[in-house]
Motif scaffolding. Sequence first.
Motif, PDB file in Angstrom:
ATOM      1  N   GLY A 204      -3.046 -12.386 -24.123  1.00  0.00           N
ATOM      2  CA  GLY A 204      -1.801 -13.247 -25.642  1.00  0.00           C
ATOM      3  C   GLY A 204      -0.019 -13.207 -24.815  1.00  0.00           C
ATOM      4  N   LEU A 205       0.533 -12.241 -24.458  1.00  0.00           N
ATOM      5  CA  LEU A 205       1.985 -12.509 -24.070  1.00  0.00           C
ATOM      6  C   LEU A 205       2.165 -11.383 -22.909  1.00  0.00           C
ATOM      7  CD1 LEU A 205       3.107 -11.669 -28.200  1.00  0.00           C
ATOM      8  CD2 LEU A 205       3.264 -13.776 -26.232  1.00  0.00           C
ATOM      9  N   TRP A 206       0.844 -10.992 -22.552  1.00  0.00           N
ATOM     10  CA  TRP A 206       1.383 -10.857 -20.988  1.00  0.00           C
ATOM     11  C   TRP A 206       1.590 -11.858 -20.092  1.00  0.00           C
ATOM     12  CZ3 TRP A 206       0.894  -6.435 -18.456  1.00  0.00           C
ATOM     13  CH2 TRP A 206       0.120  -5.345 -19.054  1.00  0.00           C
ATOM     14  N   THR A 207       0.690 -13.260 -20.528  1.00  0.00           N
ATOM     15  CA  THR A 207       0.823 -14.707 -19.844  1.00  0.00           C
ATOM     16  C   THR A 207       2.364 -15.182 -19.852  1.00  0.00           C
ATOM     17  OG1 THR A 207      -0.841 -15.225 -21.264  1.00  0.00           O
ATOM     18  CG2 THR A 207      -1.178 -14.784 -19.399  1.00  0.00           C
ATOM     19  N   GLY A 208       2.878 -14.964 -21.332  1.00  0.00           N
ATOM     20  CA  GLY A 208       3.967 -15.269 -21.467  1.00  0.00           C
ATOM     21  C   GLY A 208       5.130 -14.358 -20.980  1.00  0.00           C
ATOM     22  N   PHE A 209       4.662 -13.201 -20.897  1.00  0.00           N
ATOM     23  CA  PHE A 209       5.517 -12.538 -20.150  1.00  0.00           C
ATOM     24  C   PHE A 209       6.077 -12.857 -18.377  1.00  0.00           C
ATOM     25  CE2 PHE A 209       7.062  -8.319 -17.998  1.00  0.00           C
ATOM     26  CZ  PHE A 209       8.167  -7.571 -18.709  1.00  0.00           C
ATOM     27  N   GLU A 210       5.223 -13.255 -17.685  1.00  0.00           N
ATOM     28  CA  GLU A 210       4.787 -13.513 -16.200  1.00  0.00           C
ATOM     29  C   GLU A 210       5.293 -14.732 -16.550  1.00  0.00           C
ATOM     30  OE1 GLU A 210       3.389 -12.139 -14.058  1.00  0.00           O
ATOM     31  OE2 GLU A 210       3.507 -10.446 -15.042  1.00  0.00           O
ATOM     32  N   GLY A 211       4.923 -16.091 -17.527  1.00  0.00           N
ATOM     33  CA  GLY A 211       5.610 -17.298 -17.550  1.00  0.00           C
ATOM     34  C   GLY A 211       7.991 -17.152 -18.019  1.00  0.00           C
ATOM     35  N   ALA A 212       7.942 -15.976 -18.417  1.00  0.00           N
ATOM     36  CA  ALA A 212       8.969 -15.842 -18.723  1.00  0.00           C
ATOM     37  C   ALA A 212       9.719 -15.653 -17.167  1.00  0.00           C
ATOM     38  CB  ALA A 212       9.252 -14.505 -19.671  1.00  0.00           C
ATOM     39  N   ARG A 213       9.357 -14.906 -16.762  1.00  0.00           N
ATOM     40  CA  ARG A 213       9.638 -13.784 -15.570  1.00  0.00           C
ATOM     41  C   ARG A 213      10.226 -14.989 -14.132  1.00  0.00           C
ATOM     42  NH1 ARG A 213       7.238 -12.651 -11.233  1.00  0.00           N
ATOM     43  NH2 ARG A 213       5.410 -13.054 -11.723  1.00  0.00           N
ATOM     44  N   ALA A 214       8.708 -15.811 -14.310  1.00  0.00           N
ATOM     45  CA  ALA A 214       8.476 -17.309 -13.409  1.00  0.00           C
ATOM     46  C   ALA A 214       9.847 -17.879 -13.492  1.00  0.00           C
ATOM     47  CB  ALA A 214       7.107 -17.665 -13.485  1.00  0.00           C
ATOM     48  N   LEU A 215       9.873 -17.750 -14.994  1.00  0.00           N
ATOM     49  CA  LEU A 215      11.587 -18.770 -15.038  1.00  0.00           C
ATOM     50  C   LEU A 215      12.424 -18.457 -14.667  1.00  0.00           C
ATOM     51  CD1 LEU A 215      11.497 -22.219 -16.815  1.00  0.00           C
ATOM     52  CD2 LEU A 215      11.286 -21.015 -18.207  1.00  0.00           C
ATOM     53  N   GLY A 216      12.594 -17.560 -14.972  1.00  0.00           N
ATOM     54  CA  GLY A 216      13.789 -16.769 -14.431  1.00  0.00           C
ATOM     55  C   GLY A 216      14.373 -16.054 -15.073  1.00  0.00           C
ATOM     56  N   CYS A 217      14.152 -15.834 -16.710  1.00  0.00           N
ATOM     57  CA  CYS A 217      14.560 -15.287 -17.611  1.00  0.00           C
ATOM     58  C   CYS A 217      14.265 -13.843 -17.555  1.00  0.00           C
ATOM     59  CB  CYS A 217      13.855 -15.530 -19.258  1.00  0.00           C
ATOM     60  SG  CYS A 217      13.532 -17.580 -19.168  1.00  0.00           S
ATOM     61  N   LEU A 218      15.334 -13.027 -18.280  1.00  0.00           N
ATOM     62  CA  LEU A 218      15.011 -11.525 -18.313  1.00  0.00           C
ATOM     63  C   LEU A 218      13.723 -11.713 -19.309  1.00  0.00           C
ATOM     64  CD1 LEU A 218      16.316  -8.771 -17.168  1.00  0.00           C
ATOM     65  CD2 LEU A 218      17.770  -9.078 -19.840  1.00  0.00           C
ATOM     66  N   ALA A 219      12.839 -11.256 -18.720  1.00  0.00           N
ATOM     67  CA  ALA A 219      11.805 -10.564 -19.841  1.00  0.00           C
ATOM     68  C   ALA A 219      11.311  -9.516 -20.058  1.00  0.00           C
ATOM     69  CB  ALA A 219      10.822 -10.903 -18.961  1.00  0.00           C
ATOM     70  N   ILE A 220      11.265  -9.046 -21.641  1.00  0.00           N
ATOM     71  CA  ILE A 220      11.689  -7.453 -22.098  1.00  0.00           C
ATOM     72  C   ILE A 220      10.418  -7.015 -22.955  1.00  0.00           C
ATOM     73  CG2 ILE A 220      13.045  -6.209 -23.871  1.00  0.00           C
ATOM     74  CD1 ILE A 220      15.425  -8.561 -23.442  1.00  0.00           C
TER      75      ILE A 220
ATOM     76  N   VAL B 161      15.587  -5.329 -30.056  1.00  0.00           N
ATOM     77  CA  VAL B 161      16.212  -6.872 -29.988  1.00  0.00           C
ATOM     78  C   VAL B 161      17.659  -6.962 -29.691  1.00  0.00           C
ATOM     79  CG1 VAL B 161      16.610  -9.379 -31.167  1.00  0.00           C
ATOM     80  CG2 VAL B 161      13.685  -7.726 -30.474  1.00  0.00           C
ATOM     81  N   GLU B 162      18.321  -5.758 -30.610  1.00  0.00           N
ATOM     82  CA  GLU B 162      19.743  -6.007 -31.024  1.00  0.00           C
ATOM     83  C   GLU B 162      20.379  -5.402 -28.995  1.00  0.00           C
ATOM     84  OE1 GLU B 162      20.824  -3.770 -34.370  1.00  0.00           O
ATOM     85  OE2 GLU B 162      22.716  -4.816 -34.287  1.00  0.00           O
ATOM     86  N   ALA B 163      20.306  -4.012 -28.840  1.00  0.00           N
ATOM     87  CA  ALA B 163      20.961  -2.841 -27.802  1.00  0.00           C
ATOM     88  C   ALA B 163      20.614  -3.926 -26.800  1.00  0.00           C
ATOM     89  CB  ALA B 163      19.935  -2.509 -27.901  1.00  0.00           C
ATOM     90  N   LEU B 164      19.597  -4.924 -26.844  1.00  0.00           N
ATOM     91  CA  LEU B 164      19.423  -5.322 -25.445  1.00  0.00           C
ATOM     92  C   LEU B 164      19.406  -7.191 -25.258  1.00  0.00           C
ATOM     93  CD1 LEU B 164      16.100  -4.225 -23.640  1.00  0.00           C
ATOM     94  CD2 LEU B 164      18.251  -3.551 -23.467  1.00  0.00           C
ATOM     95  N   GLY B 165      20.257  -7.123 -26.437  1.00  0.00           N
ATOM     96  CA  GLY B 165      20.777  -8.469 -26.499  1.00  0.00           C
ATOM     97  C   GLY B 165      19.911 -10.266 -26.183  1.00  0.00           C
ATOM     98  N   ALA B 166      18.741  -9.356 -27.292  1.00  0.00           N
ATOM     99  CA  ALA B 166      17.515 -10.484 -26.627  1.00  0.00           C
ATOM    100  C   ALA B 166      18.502 -11.407 -27.802  1.00  0.00           C
ATOM    101  CB  ALA B 166      15.536 -10.111 -27.269  1.00  0.00           C
ATOM    102  N   THR B 167      17.460 -12.949 -26.836  1.00  0.00           N
ATOM    103  CA  THR B 167      17.971 -14.136 -27.247  1.00  0.00           C
ATOM    104  C   THR B 167      16.839 -15.192 -27.786  1.00  0.00           C
ATOM    105  OG1 THR B 167      18.307 -15.842 -24.792  1.00  0.00           O
ATOM    106  CG2 THR B 167      20.037 -14.613 -25.031  1.00  0.00           C
ATOM    107  N   ALA B 168      15.762 -14.505 -27.327  1.00  0.00           N
ATOM    108  CA  ALA B 168      14.555 -15.001 -28.165  1.00  0.00           C
ATOM    109  C   ALA B 168      13.540 -14.028 -28.517  1.00  0.00           C
ATOM    110  CB  ALA B 168      13.941 -16.268 -26.677  1.00  0.00           C
ATOM    111  N   ILE B 169      12.590 -14.212 -28.871  1.00  0.00           N
ATOM    112  CA  ILE B 169      11.112 -13.691 -29.172  1.00  0.00           C
ATOM    113  C   ILE B 169      10.188 -14.236 -29.186  1.00  0.00           C
ATOM    114  CG2 ILE B 169      12.444 -11.738 -30.742  1.00  0.00           C
ATOM    115  CD1 ILE B 169      11.023 -12.703 -32.432  1.00  0.00           C
ATOM    116  N   CYS B 170       8.785 -13.864 -28.561  1.00  0.00           N
ATOM    117  CA  CYS B 170       7.905 -14.416 -28.357  1.00  0.00           C
ATOM    118  C   CYS B 170       6.600 -13.672 -28.504  1.00  0.00           C
ATOM    119  CB  CYS B 170       7.466 -14.731 -26.766  1.00  0.00           C
ATOM    120  SG  CYS B 170       6.620 -16.244 -26.561  1.00  0.00           S
TER     121      CYS B 170
END
Length: 430
Positions: free
Chosen positions: A148-164, A178-187
């Motif tokens: 599932g989201l292993w690949t989404g995580f890799e995708g976020a990294r490849a797109l240059g996002c900060l993957a958390i 989510v609050e402490a790290l200022g996440a702008t998106a969740i997957c």
Amino acid sequence: MTALYDRSLEAAAPETLRALQWARLQSLARAVFPANAFVTRAWRRAGVGSPDDLRGWDDFSRLPLTSKSDLVDDQAAHPPFGTNLTFPIERYVRVHQTSGTTGPPIRWLDTQASWDWWARCWGFVLRGAGLGPRDRVFFPFSFGLFIGLWTGFEGARALGCLAIPGGGQDSAQRLAAVEALGATAICCTPSYALHLAEVARERGVELGKLDVRTTVHAGEPGAGIPSVRARIEEAWNAKAYDHAGMTEMGAYGYECAAQAGLHVNESEFIAEVLDPITGRAVREGELVLSNLGRTGSPLVRYRTGDRVRVARDPCACGRTFMRLDGGILGRVDDMLIVRGVNVFPSALEGIVRRFAAVDEFMIEVCRRAEMDEVRLLLEVPDGSTRVPVAVREAVRVDLGIRVEVETVPVRSLPRYELKAKRLVRRADGG
Ligand SMILES: [Zn+2]
């Protein structure tokens, strides 16, 4: 509208895309034949003696369909990984397995190249949702054997996002992260986004005040159901995007800013929509996919079991990729027949989710004399007796069927981090 991930592909003329698919299919065929025993065996049975026998799309449409049971049988006969391997085992760097919601789990191996391909496919998904290097994307997901989201995580990294990564945490800890790290998106799955909202409410966390502005949903069709989407968007004060992918296939479907159904990434996949009985090409039927970039463990003409309807009009976003109206409509084999009416569980979910008073629900199905009888179980925290009556009436008006609707104690139904399983079949009327 945000930039496309790859305009040269996503906005390409249909004939350009077809030519690209054909070239990639031919190079895939040359790589897998005769190295991959699973593919070679199936193709030989269909009369394909060499990759050169594939001369045009007519030949492609004569290639055998592959179904999930073929994979299950192959892995049972050749444990643990089966024979869909193009390279020696030492070339593979990742192993995952399906969640097993629709049968025994299937294991899947990826080479470094196919792992990179996954990340690229997710690049289309996340960019479609408007994400880019400025985004911090949080993945509330237990990073285990499920791909599932292993690949989404890799995708976020490849797109240059900060993957958390949000593994190894409970829901409250995830909200804090989510609050402490200022996440702008969740997957995450749509169900889990709603569950996090429930936990936030209980703990007095105001989701709308967090920085999350985008949610991307995989694993279930829920985000394509308007009432589910509306509920997630309201809870998170964010825009929710649908995505479709499969462990054994790849991340193939995504939404754009126009949010007019799912685009199929036709630069990396060949999509067919076939009548599940006759196998003829139709506008609404079963989605059959072939992936073009997972050479180490490819799937050609794979029956996804998902029912879809092809949209006819071009999309406002400028992408020319095929668009599926309403996303994934349901599983071909999940269709219920209630008093002669065909009903997908997603249609029932679409109705239930319109009622804000319902926190969680389950669909109980009992088959009597080839007919499905349906009972909806609802968790209604405020105890309103009006809600079950209103849901029953809405189902009757919208779908033309009568179902039983009952309330159950609050928190008695399961909550889901991964694929929700809200349809339960009972052997008797129980
Ligand atoms: Zn679009």
